[in-house]
Design an enzyme around this catalytic site. Sequence first.
Site, short mmCIF file in Angstrom:
data_model
loop_
_atom_site.label_atom_id
_atom_site.label_comp_id
_atom_site.label_asym_id
_atom_site.label_seq_id
_atom_site.Cartn_x
_atom_site.Cartn_y
_atom_site.Cartn_z
N THR A 131 0.82 -1.22 0.00
CA THR A 131 0.00 0.00 0.00
C THR A 131 0.85 1.26 0.00
O THR A 131 1.85 1.32 0.70
CB THR A 131 -0.87 0.04 1.28
OG1 THR A 131 -1.68 -1.13 1.29
CG2 THR A 131 -1.76 1.27 1.34
N GLY A 160 -10.02 -4.37 1.53
CA GLY A 160 -9.37 -3.98 2.80
C GLY A 160 -9.82 -2.61 3.27
O GLY A 160 -10.87 -2.10 2.87
N THR A 191 -1.72 1.66 6.86
CA THR A 191 -1.24 0.53 6.06
C THR A 191 -1.13 -0.68 6.98
O THR A 191 -1.07 -0.54 8.19
CB THR A 191 0.10 0.87 5.37
OG1 THR A 191 0.51 -0.24 4.57
CG2 THR A 191 1.19 1.18 6.38
N GLY A 192 -1.13 -1.86 6.38
CA GLY A 192 -1.07 -3.08 7.18
C GLY A 192 -2.36 -3.87 7.04
O GLY A 192 -3.13 -3.65 6.10
N1 ASP Z 1 -4.10 -2.17 4.14
C1 ASP Z 1 -4.01 -2.97 2.95
C2 ASP Z 1 -5.18 -3.93 2.92
O1 ASP Z 1 -5.57 -4.44 3.95
C3 ASP Z 1 -2.76 -3.76 2.82
C4 ASP Z 1 -1.45 -3.15 3.24
O2 ASP Z 1 -1.38 -2.01 3.65
O3 ASP Z 1 -0.42 -3.86 3.18
O4 ASP Z 1 -5.65 -4.22 1.86
#
Ligand code: ASP
Length: 325
Positions: free
Chosen positions: A186, A216, A237-238
């Site tokens: 992201t 997400g 993010t995450g």
């Molecule tokens: N937040 C993003 C999701 O859950 C993924 C990421 O940030 O790595 O789709």
Amino acid sequence: MTTRRTFLEVMAIGLPLMACKNDVSAQKGGNTQKPIVISTWKDGEGVNKAAWEVLSAQGSALDAVEKGAVYMEDQINCCVGLGGNPDREGKVTLDASIMDHQFNCGAVAFLERIKHPISVARKVMESTPHVFLVGAGAQQFAVEQGFSLEEDVLSEKAKEDYEEWLITSEYKPVINIEENAYNHDTMGLLALDATGNLSGACTTSGMAFKMRGRIGDSPIIGSGLYVENEVGAVVATGVGEEVIRTGGSSFVISMMRQGMSPQEACKKAIERIVNVNAERAKEMQVAFIALDKNGNHGAFAIQKEFHYCIKSDVEEVMLESASWF
Ligand code: ASP
């Protein structure tokens, strides 16, 4: 643990134009620093440069965040946009959102074969009565707006990763540790322009090898992204499920509205996620970055090794965020 957290409050690892502040948790309504752009992960460096072209020419925060996100989506062998990892059926599905200083916002999700989901999100915001389009409808809208349908192929890196994943076909979100610059899904960025307006953008290919149809936090206004011009802007993010559950970005804004600094507010949101399920939190990464209306910034992550990048007239730096563990 507390000692380590306090110790590592923020560690500068880039080359600041000026001495870098080593405790951004203390920032609160200080001198206004504008324009400024901040973005997630090490890749934020290139993203900030793209956004800065707009900001330094007195452009709007909205144009700046779109430009930064487009730059990232163009890195085809990377992790965001069409170069990102696919879902478990081998299809890349993209989510994106954008928000300006007047609560205007637009988002797309489960969008396939379109190179710049962030620009489609902006079109949703500016050219429709809606906020959020998904799947086939979002794709149809994009094509009607002149976006071209790209070929349905995986990038080399994504193909390799997917083939390796198929061996076990086990879904387990990976904690993104940035040994190299590309280990994330992201790009989120926030800008404050010369007129004092804030905007934010978030673009992602989502969690690698997710179920088909999974969406997400990134395209959900208030979860993955939120902007309230009188207060600040936040992007996450995450693991998106945790951010959605806890109303992530709008929670951070509400903490800032009550007087917390950007970093204190991000930390509070991480604490909320950890408190939901501490065992689960040990196995995952979530991070928030935030910018207030004076250009003060902060970040907080569950795990270490989350970086964010800052660019303004007085700072050009990559910081390792403070973290819970
Ligand atoms: N937040 C993003 C999701 O859950 C993924 C990421 O940030 O790595 O789709």
